[in-house]
Motif scaffolding. Structure first.
Motif, short mmCIF file in Angstrom:
data_model
loop_
_atom_site.label_atom_id
_atom_site.label_comp_id
_atom_site.label_asym_id
_atom_site.label_seq_id
_atom_site.Cartn_x
_atom_site.Cartn_y
_atom_site.Cartn_z
N UNK A 70 -7.58 2.45 0.89
CA UNK A 70 -7.55 3.84 1.34
C UNK A 70 -6.26 4.16 2.07
N UNK A 71 -5.66 5.30 1.74
CA UNK A 71 -4.50 5.82 2.46
C UNK A 71 -4.95 7.02 3.27
N UNK A 72 -4.72 6.97 4.56
CA UNK A 72 -5.17 8.03 5.46
C UNK A 72 -4.01 8.96 5.80
N UNK A 73 -4.33 10.21 6.10
CA UNK A 73 -3.28 11.21 6.32
C UNK A 73 -2.52 10.98 7.63
N UNK A 74 -2.95 10.05 8.47
CA UNK A 74 -2.17 9.73 9.67
C UNK A 74 -1.04 8.76 9.36
N UNK B 194 -1.40 5.69 7.95
CA UNK B 194 -1.85 4.30 7.84
C UNK B 194 -2.62 4.10 6.54
N UNK B 195 -2.85 2.84 6.21
CA UNK B 195 -3.68 2.49 5.07
C UNK B 195 -4.74 1.50 5.52
N UNK B 196 -5.83 1.43 4.77
CA UNK B 196 -6.97 0.62 5.16
C UNK B 196 -7.49 -0.14 3.96
N UNK B 197 -7.51 -1.48 4.06
CA UNK B 197 -8.11 -2.33 3.05
C UNK B 197 -9.41 -2.90 3.61
N UNK C 5 0.79 -1.23 0.00
CA UNK C 5 0.00 0.00 0.00
C UNK C 5 0.82 1.28 0.00
N UNK C 6 2.15 1.17 0.11
CA UNK C 6 2.99 2.36 0.31
C UNK C 6 3.99 2.49 -0.83
N UNK C 7 3.54 3.00 -1.96
CA UNK C 7 4.36 3.15 -3.16
C UNK C 7 4.40 4.62 -3.55
N UNK C 8 5.58 5.13 -3.79
CA UNK C 8 5.73 6.49 -4.30
C UNK C 8 5.84 6.44 -5.82
N UNK D 192 -5.94 -2.83 8.80
CA UNK D 192 -5.28 -1.54 8.97
C UNK D 192 -3.78 -1.79 8.90
N UNK D 193 -3.06 -1.01 8.09
CA UNK D 193 -1.66 -1.29 7.81
C UNK D 193 -0.80 -0.04 7.97
N UNK D 194 0.50 -0.29 8.29
CA UNK D 194 1.43 0.80 8.53
C UNK D 194 2.71 0.56 7.74
#
Length: 382
Positions: free
Chosen positions: A270-274, A276-279, A226-229, A296-298
């Motif tokens: 979903x990527x949240x501004x805190x 974390x990401x949410x599937x 979930x964390x790709x630039x 919920x993922x970090x």
């Protein structure tokens, strides 16, 4: 009127035509849309079953799993152009087996002709279908490619890891998925992107074993990044835009994604501004309550699964496209995560009107958490 053939029958016909015409370049296919259930339904006999004891292993599981009926490599991205405008992007490569591996081998051995098609090197028991899409506030463009598997046409290969149909290509620098370059050249749009991440992969469900029904009769092997630039260029109608943003990759394979009683699903990345990401996904049943799953993922690789009973999804707004209504806004509540949010489509007209018809597009998150992401809706057009 004759009933519409299921997708796999359409694929067989397309494969036969491609072989007979000896095309070396796969072409964009336009045909009557079919449902996602046609591709992912319950015809799993002879294929390998998903096994809870099987552990996901890298980099091997970035490659294809030919003994399973189907799988996909699925990228969605929320980008911003150099003009400051939001833009969504999708790339998905599907692999579908036309028959189980053992059955295909036995059929070839029984062939009476001394020179079989399999001897030519052009026959294949697998087809690839790739979807590309670009979504803005005012437009949604989607195209697809089909091909039988062949190293010169469409394939998944290693070192460097390459996932391709013709000039639509994901190319890594080694055996891993990242860093990578993604290139798609369609008629209405194109994009050339650089993809990078330093985050560990996330195993969905129970260590990558993701059940898809309350009785666990349907499951998949499933992991995500979930964390790709992302950075690169997107071209729409000849106009070039520099883009930057974030992306999400899903890898999933199974021999059966839906059972006979399931009508479709609603899926959120979903990527949240805190940070974390949410599937989340909901599999809708025809005659009983839906099945829910979430995580919920970090970015450090940690995460926690969300109990199905703690996921509350409610449609907030419907939108009509060609006499079909899609739920383009949702209220999502997860008390255990202190999440109470609303998702709203960037463009409510983001239906993918290809061989398989479904809704897929970027969403904006508001409420207890802010953010952005992607939503997929299937099973509403049948």
């Amino acid at each position: 009127m004759m009933p519409k053939p299921p997708l796999v029958m359409q694929a067989c016909l397309l494969l036969t035509i491609t072989m007979l015409t000896a095309c070396s370049k796969p072409s964009t296919l336009t045909s009557t849309p079919s449902s996602m259930a046609s591709l992912l339904g319950d015809d799993a006999a002879g294929y390998t079953a998903v096994d809870k004891q099987r552990k996901i292993s890298f980099p091997e599981d970035h490659l294809s799993h030919d003994d399973f009926r189907q799988e996909w490599w699925y990228l969605t991205a929320n980008l911003e152009t150099d003009e400051g405008e939001p833009l969504g992007l999708q790339w998905t490569q599907f692999r579908v087996a036309l028959s189980p591996e053992k059955a295909s081998e036995q059929a070839s051995e029984k062939a009476a002709s001394p020179t079989r098609l399999t001897d030519s090197g052009w026959a294949s028991n697998h087809i690839f279908m790739t979807h590309g899409a670009v979504t803005t506030k005012t437009s949604h463009l989607a195209e697809e490619r089909w091909s039988r598997r062949h190293p010169r046409l469409a394939d998944v290969s290693s070192n460097p890891l390459t996932i391709k149909i013709d000039d639509w290509q994901w190319t890594g620098t080694g055996e891993d998925l990242f860093p990578a370059r993604l290139r798609v050249d369609a008629e209405q749009f194109s994009y050339q992107l650089t993809l990078q991440t330093s985050a560990p992969y996330q195993l969905q469900g129970e260590q990558g074993y993701s059940i898809k029904s309350a009785d666990a009769s349907v499951a998949s092997h499933y992991y995500s990044q979930p964390f790709i630039r992302v950075s690169g260029t997107v071209t729409i109608d000849g106009e070039h835009h520099s883009v930057n943003g974030d992306a999400w990759l899903d890898r999933e394979w199974s021999s059966q994604f839906l059972n006979k009683t399931q009508a479709g699903w609603d899926w959120f990345a979903l990527r949240l501004t805190d940070g974390s990401s949410l599937m989340l996904f909901q599999l809708r049943e025809q005659d009983k309550p839906s099945f829910y799953s979430g995580r919920r993922m970090f970015a450090d690789g940690s995460g926690r699964n969300i109990a199905a009973k703690d996921i509350q999804l409610q449609v907030a707004n419907w939108h009509e496209i060609d006499s079909v209504y899609y739920p383009v806004a949702w209220n999502i509540s997860i008390p255990s995560e202190s999440i109470d949010i609303r998702t709203q489509a960037l463009n409510p007209d983001a239906r993918v009107p290809l061989t398989i018809s479904y809704w897929e597009g970027p969403v904006i998150v508001s409420g207890s958490h802010k953010g952005e992401g992607y939503m997929e809706l299937t099973g509403y057009d049948h």
